[in-house]
Design a protein around this motif. Structure first.
Motif, short mmCIF file in Angstrom:
data_model
loop_
_atom_site.label_atom_id
_atom_site.label_comp_id
_atom_site.label_asym_id
_atom_site.label_seq_id
_atom_site.Cartn_x
_atom_site.Cartn_y
_atom_site.Cartn_z
N UNK A 58 -12.40 -3.76 1.16
CA UNK A 58 -12.97 -2.59 1.83
C UNK A 58 -12.98 -2.73 3.35
N UNK A 59 -12.62 -3.90 3.86
CA UNK A 59 -12.65 -4.09 5.30
C UNK A 59 -11.32 -4.59 5.87
N UNK A 60 -10.55 -5.32 5.09
CA UNK A 60 -9.32 -5.91 5.59
C UNK A 60 -8.13 -5.00 5.50
N UNK A 61 -7.01 -5.48 6.02
CA UNK A 61 -5.74 -4.77 5.98
C UNK A 61 -4.85 -5.47 4.97
N UNK A 62 -4.15 -4.69 4.15
CA UNK A 62 -3.23 -5.31 3.20
C UNK A 62 -1.91 -4.55 3.22
N UNK A 63 -0.81 -5.28 3.04
CA UNK A 63 0.50 -4.63 3.08
C UNK A 63 0.78 -3.88 1.79
N UNK A 64 1.53 -2.80 1.91
CA UNK A 64 1.98 -2.03 0.74
C UNK A 64 3.46 -1.72 0.94
N UNK A 65 4.23 -1.87 -0.12
CA UNK A 65 5.66 -1.61 -0.04
C UNK A 65 5.93 -0.12 -0.30
N UNK A 66 6.64 0.50 0.64
CA UNK A 66 6.97 1.91 0.55
C UNK A 66 8.47 2.08 0.65
N UNK A 67 9.02 3.20 0.16
CA UNK A 67 10.47 3.43 0.31
C UNK A 67 10.93 3.38 1.77
N UNK A 87 9.68 1.45 4.06
CA UNK A 87 9.48 0.11 4.58
C UNK A 87 8.07 -0.37 4.29
N UNK A 88 7.64 -1.45 4.91
CA UNK A 88 6.31 -2.00 4.69
C UNK A 88 5.27 -1.20 5.46
N UNK A 89 4.24 -0.78 4.74
CA UNK A 89 3.10 -0.12 5.37
C UNK A 89 1.88 -1.02 5.27
N UNK A 90 0.81 -0.61 5.92
CA UNK A 90 -0.42 -1.41 5.94
C UNK A 90 -1.59 -0.49 5.59
N UNK A 91 -2.32 -0.88 4.55
CA UNK A 91 -3.43 -0.07 4.04
C UNK A 91 -4.76 -0.66 4.48
N UNK A 92 -5.64 0.20 4.97
CA UNK A 92 -7.01 -0.19 5.28
C UNK A 92 -7.92 0.90 4.73
N UNK A 93 -9.05 0.50 4.16
CA UNK A 93 -9.98 1.48 3.59
C UNK A 93 -11.41 1.03 3.85
N UNK A 94 -12.32 2.01 3.90
CA UNK A 94 -13.71 1.69 4.16
C UNK A 94 -14.60 2.85 3.72
N UNK A 95 -15.88 2.58 3.61
CA UNK A 95 -16.89 3.61 3.41
C UNK A 95 -17.77 3.62 4.66
N UNK A 122 5.08 -5.83 14.76
CA UNK A 122 4.47 -7.10 15.13
C UNK A 122 2.96 -6.93 15.34
N UNK A 123 2.56 -5.80 15.93
CA UNK A 123 1.13 -5.54 16.15
C UNK A 123 0.40 -5.44 14.82
N UNK A 124 0.97 -4.68 13.87
CA UNK A 124 0.31 -4.51 12.57
C UNK A 124 0.31 -5.81 11.78
N UNK A 125 1.37 -6.60 11.90
CA UNK A 125 1.42 -7.88 11.20
C UNK A 125 0.35 -8.83 11.72
N UNK A 126 0.14 -8.81 13.03
CA UNK A 126 -0.91 -9.65 13.62
C UNK A 126 -2.28 -9.20 13.14
N UNK A 127 -2.49 -7.88 13.05
CA UNK A 127 -3.77 -7.37 12.55
C UNK A 127 -3.98 -7.80 11.11
N UNK A 128 -2.90 -7.84 10.32
CA UNK A 128 -2.99 -8.29 8.93
C UNK A 128 -3.41 -9.75 8.87
N UNK A 129 -2.80 -10.58 9.74
CA UNK A 129 -3.14 -12.00 9.76
C UNK A 129 -4.59 -12.21 10.20
N UNK A 130 -5.03 -11.43 11.18
CA UNK A 130 -6.40 -11.58 11.67
C UNK A 130 -7.44 -11.19 10.63
N UNK A 131 -7.06 -10.28 9.70
CA UNK A 131 -8.01 -9.80 8.71
C UNK A 131 -7.94 -10.59 7.41
#
Length: 233
Positions: free
Chosen positions: A122-131, A133-141, A107-116
């Motif tokens: 390069x700044x937001x969070x996006x979901x990724x499907x993994x064996x 379950x659902x993971x959340x990817x964030x990347x930046x420089x 629920x915490x990660x889902x809320x962070x996804x909605x907020x972003x």
């Protein structure tokens, strides 16, 4: 880059398992005093032209080791791969488990996804499907302190730009978040390293691969036609 993976186990209590890509070497996060003394002795015996550089790397390792212990990093691996020009590109993978007592980590990660939502990749969070379950990817420089000695007359430490990617996977059973992070100074290879990061995250499993293999062997001995395959291949 190669997609072969070697088995690794999160220490000291393996609540989950993950694979290391080819070209990555697991670092010892709990070296013995005797082991550190042996490395220091080896550095002292190096030729003078290599000694200073090796000593810098050794000191950096000691500093990083203390920071990893502070942040409860469970696994760390150093990778060296050739880049497009034939030089060596270095990267570091770290695996951690962050406890979130009393809350639902998904629920915490889902809320962070909605907020972003609506931010750039390069700044937001996006979901990724993994064996697993659902993971959340964030990347930046970002800018960070770089190893090495600054030029004479410069008081500030050297700085460099790194690409940092992180996959967070909620573990509702233990109310924690598993994180797989990759950091590299080869910013121009971010697309390649993103695939390495996601490939590593896809090997995460809550099932002991040894137990899976034992169950598979037992089933085969009883004439079962069902095949149980480890996620690590």
């Amino acid at each position: 880059m190669n997609d072969r993976f070697d088995l690794a186990v999160a220490e000291p209590k393996p609540l989950f398992w993950y694979g290391l890509p080819h070209g990555y070497q697991q670092l010892d996060l709990d070296p013995s005093p005797e082991g550190l003394d042996a490395v220091a002795q080896q550095i002292r015996e190096l030729p003078e032209e290599f000694r200073d550089r090796a000593d810098q790397v050794f000191r950096l390792y000691a500093v990083v080791l203390m920071k990893m212990r502070k942040h409860e990093v469970l696994g760390c691996a150093l990778g060296v791969h050739p880049d497009d020009s034939g030089d060596a590109a270095m990267s570091v993978i770290t695996v951690s488990s962050l406890p979130m007592p009393g809350v639902n980590p998904k629920a915490v990660l889902t809320k962070m996804l909605a907020d972003s939502a609506g931010t750039g990749r390069d700044e937001g969070i996006r979901p990724v499907e993994l064996p697993i379950g659902t993971g959340f990817l964030v990347e930046s420089e970002r800018k960070t302190v770089a190893p090495g000695v600054p030029p004479e007359g410069q008081d500030e430490p050297l700085e460099g730009t790194v690409w940092q990617g992180l996959v967070a996977v909620p573990d509702t059973a233990s109310s924690s978040v598993i994180t797989v992070q990759l950091v590299t100074g080869a910013v121009e290879l971010a697309d390649d390293y993103r695939e390495v990061l996601l490939g590593t995250a896809r090997t995460l499993s809550f099932t002991d691969p040894d137990a899976v293999e034992a169950e598979s062997a037992s089933g085969a001995g009883q004439g079962s036609t069902e095949t149980v395959r480890s996620v690590f291949g």
